[in-house]
Enzyme design. Structure first.
Site, short mmCIF file in Angstrom:
data_model
loop_
_atom_site.label_atom_id
_atom_site.label_comp_id
_atom_site.label_asym_id
_atom_site.label_seq_id
_atom_site.Cartn_x
_atom_site.Cartn_y
_atom_site.Cartn_z
N HIS A 1 -0.32 40.73 56.53
CA HIS A 1 -1.48 41.42 55.55
C HIS A 1 -2.35 40.19 55.22
O HIS A 1 -3.55 40.47 55.14
CB HIS A 1 -1.00 42.15 54.47
N ARG B 1 -12.31 34.61 55.57
CA ARG B 1 -12.58 33.32 55.81
C ARG B 1 -12.48 33.07 57.30
O ARG B 1 -11.59 32.24 57.93
CB ARG B 1 -11.51 32.40 55.07
#
Length: 418
Positions: A131, A140
């Site tokens: 996760h 990101r």
């Protein structure tokens, strides 16, 4: 083992399970009980029988919440479980006393389940490597998915215990600040990105004094048991608010918990080793040589407002990188005192494949892959009128251990005028 209560072979509440819960029948006060087949054994009734339990246990089992009983020690929990098991077996206390049996066994369909404990504090963790990696790739894309500290500490934050509700309680879509356009000022209104998070909740049993850490080797005797947990999230509110102090209004509008607590004794046959923690190796206070995870099958079903009902996720608690025992040891290593009934939630449980992801933001991959339903309906997030149902079970040799539904419907947001 012959039980005096008859149930089908694959019933989620066999005599090997005996999960604790608190129920209300009619206008009566809440009673503590254990599930057995389609019935509940009313421990309040049993506790009033002379000599069945030691006085301290009998008094705790007559209270309206589990907290006092949870605060007793591990050996007492085990002795109490043995007494209950014996009472329910052929030749036991209830088998020879029809009047007591009739008074103590209540049909589950005739009662209302309530929260089993007064949850004083609630900590939500972030312990699934899959996760955390998935969200890192989304948020990101040009950097390493995992933040530098993730493989060193069981990350967590302090949640809001007052908005934890028992399964079946609807939750209202939250209002809050969002910033959908990064070039424009923030806006206020209903969240457009309500999501579920598939989690397990561990109830702390025996606590610790302020200033006294819980060693990881002793943590397994401090966890009373587990329930299924949905840590609802408003992703758009969360995205705007979480820097610099972490989640706030995007999380605290509600969390759903299943009503039954499956004890660590029932789960012991399903205890397994978690993922390897060798690169890097945890610091000494987090090193645990014993198996720290449990083989618990997890499913998420969405019942849409259009009438669809579809399983969207099949996952397993064994995927968790950080175990609950490591989480508890880390939580208390600074001297933080844990109390009976406190909840430590696992964090979203995602597996290695797309079908095992534990949230809509992953399943629909930030809206780029909508989940399609048989009617033609699609979901990027949860809509008003949708119900999310989570289930957990362990499959044993000729029996299974169930946790009960963890279910909640999303209602439309309140119209606020300022």
């Amino acid at each position: 083992m012959s039980c005096i209560v008859q149930y089908v072979p694959d019933h989620p509440f066999p005599i090997q399970n005996l999960p604790y819960g608190v129920f209300v029948k009619g206008g009566d006060a809440p009673h503590i009980g254990v599930a057995i087949g389609d019935f509940i054994l009313d421990l309040n009734v049993l506790a009033r029988e002379q000599g069945v339990f030691p006085p301290q246990v009998a008094a705790a089992l007559q209270e309206p919440t589990m907290n006092t009983f949870m605060g007793l020690d591990y050996d007492t929990w085990k002795q109490t479980r043995d007494t209950i098991t014996s009472a329910l077996t052929a030749g036991g206390l209830l088998a020879g006393n029809e009047a007591l049996k009739g008074a103590a066994l209540v049909r589950q369909r005739d009662v209302k389940m309530v929260l089993p404990a007064n949850i004083g504090d609630y900590t939500d963790c972030y312990a699934s490597r899959e996760h955390a990696t998935n969200l890192g790739k989304m948020f990101r894309p040009n950097a390493a998915p995992l933040l530098e500290n993730w493989l060193h500490i069981p990350v967590g934050y302090h949640g809001r215990s007052s908005s934890i509700v028992v399964s079946g309680t609807p939750l209202t879509r939250p209002n809050g600040q969002k910033r959908p356009n990064p070039e424009a000022p923030p806006t206020f209104g209903p969240s457009a990105a309500v999501d579920f998070e598939l989690e397990m909740a561990a109830y702390v049993g025996t606590g610790n004094e302020l200033g006294e850490p819980i060693p990881v080797a002793e943590a397994h005797k401090k966890i009373f048991g587990f329930s299924t947990f949905n840590d609802w999230s408003a992703r758009d509110i969360q995205k705007w608010e979480y820097v610099p102090l972490g989640p706030f209004l995007g999380k605290n509008f509600g969390s759903t918990i299943s009503p039954w607590i499956v004890t660590t004794f029932a789960l012991e046959p399903f205890r397994v080793a978690g993922p390897a923690q060798s690169e890097p190796e945890p610091l000494p206070y987090l090193r645990d040589s014993t198996p720290g995870n449990y083989d618990i099958n997890l499913t998420v079903t969405i019942n849409t407002k259009e009438g669809d009902s579809m399983v969207v996720s099949n996952s397993n608690y064994k995927y968790m990188y950080w175990s609950v025992f490591q989480q508890l040891a880390h939580h208390s290593v600074n001297g933080c005192n844990m109390r009976p009934g406190d909840v430590i939630a696992s964090g979203t449980i995602s597996g290695p494949t797309e079908g095992s992801y534990g949230s809509m933001i992953e399943l629909a991959w930030q809206g780029t892959k909508p989940v399609k339903f048989p009617s033609g309906a699609e979901r990027k997030m949860i809509q008003d009128g949708d119900t999310v149902v989570m289930n957990a079970e362990c499959v044993g040799n000729g029996y299974r251990i169930g946790f009960g539904d963890c279910s909640g419907m999303v209602l439309p947001a309140k119209e606020l005028k300022f």
